[in-house]
Design a protein around this motif. Structure first.
Motif, PDB file in Angstrom:
ATOM      1  N   GLU B  47      35.594 -10.592 -21.856  1.00  0.00           N
ATOM      2  CA  GLU B  47      34.614 -10.297 -22.927  1.00  0.00           C
ATOM      3  C   GLU B  47      33.570  -9.302 -22.405  1.00  0.00           C
ATOM      4  OE1 GLU B  47      34.594 -11.299 -26.069  1.00  0.00           O
ATOM      5  OE2 GLU B  47      35.176 -13.413 -26.272  1.00  0.00           O
ATOM      6  N   ASN B  51      32.910  -5.484 -23.573  1.00  0.00           N
ATOM      7  CA  ASN B  51      31.581  -5.043 -24.016  1.00  0.00           C
ATOM      8  C   ASN B  51      31.158  -3.746 -23.340  1.00  0.00           C
ATOM      9  OD1 ASN B  51      31.126  -6.970 -25.917  1.00  0.00           O
ATOM     10  ND2 ASN B  51      29.636  -8.146 -24.736  1.00  0.00           N
ATOM     11  N   HIS B  55      30.541  -0.772 -25.725  1.00  0.00           N
ATOM     12  CA  HIS B  55      29.134  -0.498 -26.034  1.00  0.00           C
ATOM     13  C   HIS B  55      28.399   0.353 -24.998  1.00  0.00           C
ATOM     14  CE1 HIS B  55      29.692  -3.533 -29.117  1.00  0.00           C
ATOM     15  NE2 HIS B  55      29.941  -4.463 -28.217  1.00  0.00           N
ATOM     16  N   GLY B 109      31.396 -12.203 -28.650  1.00  0.00           N
ATOM     17  CA  GLY B 109      31.599 -12.090 -27.208  1.00  0.00           C
ATOM     18  C   GLY B 109      30.501 -12.719 -26.374  1.00  0.00           C
TER      19      GLY B 109
HETATM   20 MG   LIG Z   1      31.794  -8.235 -27.309  1.00  0.00          MG
END
Ligand SMILES: [Mg+2]
Ligand SMILES: Nc1ncnc2c1ncn2[C@@H]1O[C@H](COP(=O)(O)OP(=O)(O)OP(=O)(O)O)[C@@H](O)[C@H]1O
Lengths: 114, 140
Positions: B47, B51, B55, B109
């Motif tokens: 997770e 991310n 991101h 997440g």
């Molecule tokens: Mg996530």
């Protein structure tokens, strides 16, 4: 139910891990959202999904999911096949919709997680 | 027994997201760690890896394994998180359509990482990046 029964019921094609088709499974989860799959805590689960990409395999690997059924005629590509072999995940392709595949497996005794 | 591993993660590179988690899983299996503990570690790590890919711009993962616990540090350079409390809420997501197409972006997440951790800390600075510190105990 054995993985080979899963393939037979769905008239699916086992494209990876055919040596493991005698393996027993108890539960199934249907989702295109890997965020959801990663929250599951049960063992002995197979995943039904229309998401045919490497992330579906990675998600299965981390979640100890031993088999993925790709519904809606989604095809396993070369990268996915390579990863499937590496991580020992059985991959089955079938042409049913998610609803039909889930319904057929459910009525043959595969259990929902919740 | 004390082991340290490091991995570099590139933002946007979805094809490789999960490579680090996969290698850590292999290592923990070889060390005969309880499969339930392994699953918690690799789900949290994956997770976190996703991310960074989804991101941030790029990042590093540091893994420390000893006989008692597994420590993960995920440090990225990226936009950072303006409101951590909101980001930790189930369902909050700023994921792009591209990320959603990959099967992610449900805002689950960070809460899931926390749930799988025995210790969890997140720090973030807008315009700089985000740091996640995770510990999972081996024997409970
Ligand atoms: Mg996530
Ligand atoms: N490393 C990061 N850098 C910048 N922003 C982040 C980072 N990690 C999380 N965020 C922010 O926090 C939000 C929530 O993150 P979380 O992991 O819970 O959900 P998600 O990544 O959007 O979706 P999912 O994890 O379900 O695929 C993200 O949408 C993003 O806005």
């Amino acid at each position: 139910m054995k993985l080979k029964d899963v393939a037979e019921i769905l008239k699916g094609k086992v494209v990876c891990g055919s040596e493991q088709i005698e393996k027993e499974v108890e539960f199934a989860f249907s989702s295109d959202l890997m965020s959801d799959v990663l929250t599951l805590q049960k063992d002995n689960v197979i995943l039904l999904t229309g998401l045919a990409n490497v992330q579906a395999l990675r998600t299965a690997e981390m979640s100890d999911i031993s088999c993925i059924v790709f519904v809606r005629n989604k095809k396993v590509n070369e990268d996915m096949l390579k990863l499937g072999k590496e991580s020992g995940i059985v991959l089955i392709e079938c042409s049913c919709s998610m609803f039909k595949a889930s319904g057929m497996l459910f009525s043959n005794g595969l259990k929902p997680i919740f | 027994m004390a082991m340290h591993f490091e991995y570099k993660i590139e933002g946007g590179d979805f094809t490789r997201a999960g490579n680090a988690s996969s290698q850590v899983k292999r290592t923990l299996k070889q060390l005969n760690v309880d499969p339930k503990v392994i699953k918690r570690v690799v789900v949290a790590l994956y997770e976190g890896e996703v991310n960074i890919v989804a991101h941030a711009y790029h990042g590093e993962i540091h893994i420390d394994i000893d006989t008692e616990k597994i420590k993960l540090a995920l440090i990225d350079q990226g936009p950072g998180i303006p409101n951590i409390e909101q980001a930790m809420e189930m369902g909050f997501s700023t994921a792009t359509p591209e990320v959603r197409e990959m099967g992610f972006g449900a805002g689950m997440g960070l809460p899931n990482i926390k749930k799988n951790s025995d210790k969890f800390r997140i720090e973030s600075e807008v315009g700089v990046g985000t740091k996640l510190y995770i510990e999972v105990y081996i024997n409970q």
